[in-house]
Design an enzyme around this catalytic site. Structure first.
Site, short mmCIF file in Angstrom:
data_model
loop_
_atom_site.label_atom_id
_atom_site.label_comp_id
_atom_site.label_asym_id
_atom_site.label_seq_id
_atom_site.Cartn_x
_atom_site.Cartn_y
_atom_site.Cartn_z
N HIS A 231 -14.34 6.63 101.24
CA HIS A 231 -15.07 7.19 102.47
C HIS A 231 -14.38 6.63 103.79
O HIS A 231 -13.51 5.60 103.65
CB HIS A 231 -16.41 7.13 102.34
N HIS B 149 -15.72 4.58 106.27
CA HIS B 149 -16.25 3.36 106.64
C HIS B 149 -15.32 1.91 106.73
O HIS B 149 -14.69 1.92 105.88
CB HIS B 149 -17.48 2.93 105.71
N ASP C 173 -15.23 -0.85 106.21
CA ASP C 173 -14.98 -2.03 105.41
C ASP C 173 -14.37 -1.24 103.88
O ASP C 173 -14.40 -2.18 102.92
CB ASP C 173 -16.16 -2.40 104.94
N HIS C 174 -13.84 -0.11 103.94
CA HIS C 174 -13.43 0.51 102.92
C HIS C 174 -11.99 1.05 103.34
O HIS C 174 -11.23 1.26 102.38
CB HIS C 174 -14.50 1.61 102.22
N HIS D 295 -23.81 9.41 100.86
CA HIS D 295 -23.52 8.00 101.81
C HIS D 295 -22.74 8.47 102.81
O HIS D 295 -23.02 7.97 103.97
CB HIS D 295 -22.66 7.21 100.87
N ASP E 228 -19.15 3.30 97.68
CA ASP E 228 -20.67 2.94 97.95
C ASP E 228 -21.44 4.40 97.43
O ASP E 228 -22.75 4.14 97.89
CB ASP E 228 -20.84 3.07 99.63
N HIS F 157 -19.00 -2.92 96.27
CA HIS F 157 -19.58 -4.38 96.56
C HIS F 157 -20.14 -5.12 95.45
O HIS F 157 -20.60 -4.75 94.23
CB HIS F 157 -20.81 -3.89 97.67
#
Length: 421
Positions: free
Chosen positions: A208, A210, A212-213, A265, A289, A327
């Site tokens: 996705h 975001h 942090d990905h 998400h 996520d 995570h």
């Protein structure tokens, strides 16, 4: 006597008037006697009047028995209004509590929506990601956890700890020396693993949008000119070159990786399933996520029904499928699972293992979907015990999916409160 009184009253008015009055009175008496005689003759069944009691006999009045329903009636007369009043007062308190909960949820959603919009729709999100990256590199120069690769028949899965608690992955065809990177948020750490393994990066799979990905997409795709960036076109993934839809397959050497649409998400969230058949091993699910060890992601761009459908997609996979999450949330998630299911023995055993791992800063992934079914509350919304403890009410409902979605939403709310403590 009446005639005498009348005559006296009319004395002095003349004998004529007195005679007329006596005639009227005598006529009324005769008429009354005739009426009684006619009634006696016209009613042959009429019984004679009973003789009066002898003076020697004493009349004792009959006592009336107690009415057994009198107490019931009295209790009903008092209890019913009291019950109505108690019901009204209780309902008002319940309504107040529900209103408070609704306001709290709305405030939380409004706050989260504002922060989330800044993170995903402005450059502030990218700046925040860069700050996270610098802090994590300084705090964890070798990564937040010690990981162990899994080697199968010609295939290697290498977890890479990045940022404060994220995982990126390299999926390597060991014969062709080709690699696929999943969610490479720290391009420096991923590039170091590529060089250490001596492989060529040919594809990036992004679950996705975001940061942090997806934060490493730009640097890695520039460094590796032939590298393709895969993901959902609905998610606005940076530097996307090859859009994917549900059930699309990415082939790299012996690797066959299927994309599964799992919105909730984010609107275009994808998970990636590495088929285990070509290398005669277990399938591997890279869940981003959507799903963690004993947890699931927050519903930022969907509803509870949407997230439930996505989790059910994962539940349809085999029990031996390895779960590689985005995570390191295992210890926290298992702690929450113990709150909602304190008597779950499988959760307790897993918690003890996870605590030993984390004391040595070892990674807790992968788990298996079979394990997750036994202790992950977000995959157990069909369980009767969990429904009775947290659900909307006892008994079946007309729409089972809707009641499970309500339970999932309540679990997510409780999890957010548990995290903030």
């Amino acid at each position: 006597m009446a005639a005498v009184v009348a005559a006296t009253a009319l004395k002095g008015r003349g004998a004529r008037n007195a005679r007329v009055l006596r005639g009227i009175l005598s006529g009324e008496k005769a008429s009354h006697n005739r009426t009684r005689a006619l009634q006696s003759h016209s009613s042959p069944e009429c019984k004679e009047e009973p003789e009066p009691l002898s003076p020697a006999l004493e009349y004792i009045p009959r006592k009336r028995g107690k009415n057994p329903m009198k107490a019931v009636g009295l209790a009903w007369a008092i209890g019913f209004p009291c019950g109505i009043l108690l019901f009204i007062l209780t309902k008002r308190e319940v309504d107040k509590d529900r209103l408070k909960q609704m306001k709290a949820r709305q405030n939380m959603r409004a706050s989260n929506t504002g922060e989330y919009s800044l993170y995903t729709r402005t450059w502030l999100g990218y700046l925040f990601y860069r700050q996270q990256l610098r802090r994590a590199r300084n705090r964890y120069p070798k990564g937040h956890s010690r990981t162990q690769p899994r080697l199968f028949n010609g295939v290697k899965v290498l977890p890479i700890p990045v940022l404060a608690d994220n995982y990126s992955y390299l999926i390597i065809d060991t014969q062709a020396r080709l690699a696929v990177a999943v969610d490479p948020s720290d391009p420096r750490a991923v590039q170091a693993s590529i060089e250490k393994e001596g492989v060529t990066l040919v594809a990036i799979l992004c679950t996705h949008k975001h940061w942090d990905h997806s934060g490493g997409n730009r640097d890695l795709s520039r460094r590796h000119r032939d590298c393709r960036v895969y993901g959902s076109p609905q998610d606005g993934i940076p530097y996307l070159t090859h859009p994917l839809c549900h059930q699309d397959v990415v082939s790299v050497g012996r690797l066959q990786i299927r994309a599964l649409a799992t919105p909730g998400h984010t609107q275009g969230h994808l998970v990636y399933l590495l088929d285990g058949e070509p290398y005669k091993g277990p399938s591997c699910l890279f869940s981003g996520d959507l799903l963690f060890l004993s947890g699931c992601g927050r519903t930022f761009e969907g509803t509870a029904e949407t997230m439930l459908s996505s989790l059910d997609t994962v539940l349809g996979l085999g029990d031996d499928t390895l779960l590689w999450p985005g995570h390191e949330y295992a210890e926290e998630n298992l702690g929450f699972a113990g709150v909602v299911e304190p008597e779950n023995v499988a959760r307790e055993r897993k918690m003890q293992w996870v605590q030993r791992q984390r004391m040595e800063r070892k990674s807790t992934c992968p788990s298996t979907l079979g394990e997750e079914r036994s202790y992950n509350p977000f995959l157990r919304t069909h369980c009767l015990a969990l429904q009775e403890a947290l659900g909307p009410g006892p008994g079946p409902t007309e729409d089972d999916c809707f009641s499970r979605a309500q339970l999932l939403e309540e679990l997510r709310r409780l999890k957010d409160m548990h995290k903030s403590k």
